[in-house]
Design a protein around this motif. Structure first.
Motif, mmCIF file in Angstrom:
data_model
loop_
_atom_site.group_PDB
_atom_site.id
_atom_site.type_symbol
_atom_site.label_atom_id
_atom_site.label_comp_id
_atom_site.label_asym_id
_atom_site.label_seq_id
_atom_site.Cartn_x
_atom_site.Cartn_y
_atom_site.Cartn_z
ATOM 1 N N GLU A 87 2.838 5.824 -3.475
ATOM 2 C CA GLU A 87 2.905 5.066 -4.031
ATOM 3 C C GLU A 87 4.310 4.285 -3.688
ATOM 4 O O GLU A 87 5.305 3.402 -4.702
ATOM 5 C CB GLU A 87 2.580 4.603 -5.758
ATOM 6 N N ARG A 92 0.354 -1.757 1.107
ATOM 7 C CA ARG A 92 -0.679 -2.254 0.713
ATOM 8 C C ARG A 92 -1.703 -1.127 0.816
ATOM 9 O O ARG A 92 -2.460 -0.360 0.045
ATOM 10 C CB ARG A 92 -0.645 -3.403 -0.109
ATOM 11 N N TYR A 93 -2.085 -1.714 1.441
ATOM 12 C CA TYR A 93 -3.144 -1.330 2.861
ATOM 13 C C TYR A 93 -3.243 -0.113 2.892
ATOM 14 O O TYR A 93 -4.040 0.543 2.793
ATOM 15 C CB TYR A 93 -3.672 -2.577 4.133
ATOM 16 N N ASP A 116 -3.668 2.361 0.059
ATOM 17 C CA ASP A 116 -5.350 1.834 -0.195
ATOM 18 C C ASP A 116 -5.483 2.379 -0.288
ATOM 19 O O ASP A 116 -7.389 3.490 -0.680
ATOM 20 C CB ASP A 116 -5.446 0.715 -1.053
ATOM 21 N N TRP A 117 -6.378 2.805 1.295
ATOM 22 C CA TRP A 117 -7.107 3.123 2.580
ATOM 23 C C TRP A 117 -6.750 4.989 2.716
ATOM 24 O O TRP A 117 -7.598 5.923 2.224
ATOM 25 C CB TRP A 117 -6.752 3.363 4.188
ATOM 26 N N ALA A 169 -5.891 6.810 -1.713
ATOM 27 C CA ALA A 169 -6.924 6.530 -2.351
ATOM 28 C C ALA A 169 -7.127 7.962 -3.304
ATOM 29 O O ALA A 169 -7.538 8.627 -2.540
ATOM 30 C CB ALA A 169 -7.816 5.575 -2.584
#
Length: 127
Positions: free
Chosen positions: A21, A38-39, A42-43, A46
């Motif tokens: 991050e 961001r995508y 998140d993918w 996570a």
């Protein structure tokens, strides 16, 4: 000061996520369209994805500077071989250009799997 490289445990996966991050927006933000970093975070980062990767054999090492996490690398054994393939190697941007990444990748004698056996070698996967 040299980096300390230590094996990460399953409990350290949140540290890996937090490092990603921090690192990814600075490294990729100017290269990718808005929202893409961001995508991807998140993918790929996570908590459930990191846990699933761990379950299938991906292992991490943390890079520490003066005891604080400043990067990570991920590797996995290639099925049927004695080769470990380096999947990820990231350091915080302020450490870029100082040779630390090369030092993380080329540490002779590392016991990759924690078994006490010094089997295998590490390679980068090429697309």
């Amino acid at each position: 000061m040299p980096l300390e490289i230590r094996p990460a445990s399953r409990l350290d996966l949140e540290v890996v996520r937090h490092l990603a991050e921090r690192i990814w927006p600075e490294c990729y933000g100017a290269m990718l369209p808005p929202g893409q970093v961001r995508y991807m975070l998140d993918w790929m980062y996570a908590s459930h994805r990191l846990q699933a990767d761990w379950d299938r054999g991906v292992r991490y090492r943390l890079a520490l500077l003066e005891g604080r996490p400043v990067g990570y690398l991920a590797w996995e054994w290639e099925a049927g071989t004695d080769a470990a393939f380096l999947n990820k190697l990231y350091l915080v941007p302020e450490l870029h250009g100082r040779g630390h990444g090369q030092g993380c990748r080329c540490r002779p004698g590392h016991r990759l799997d924690g078994s006490g056996q010094n089997r295998g070698h590490m390679e980068r996967r090429r697309a």
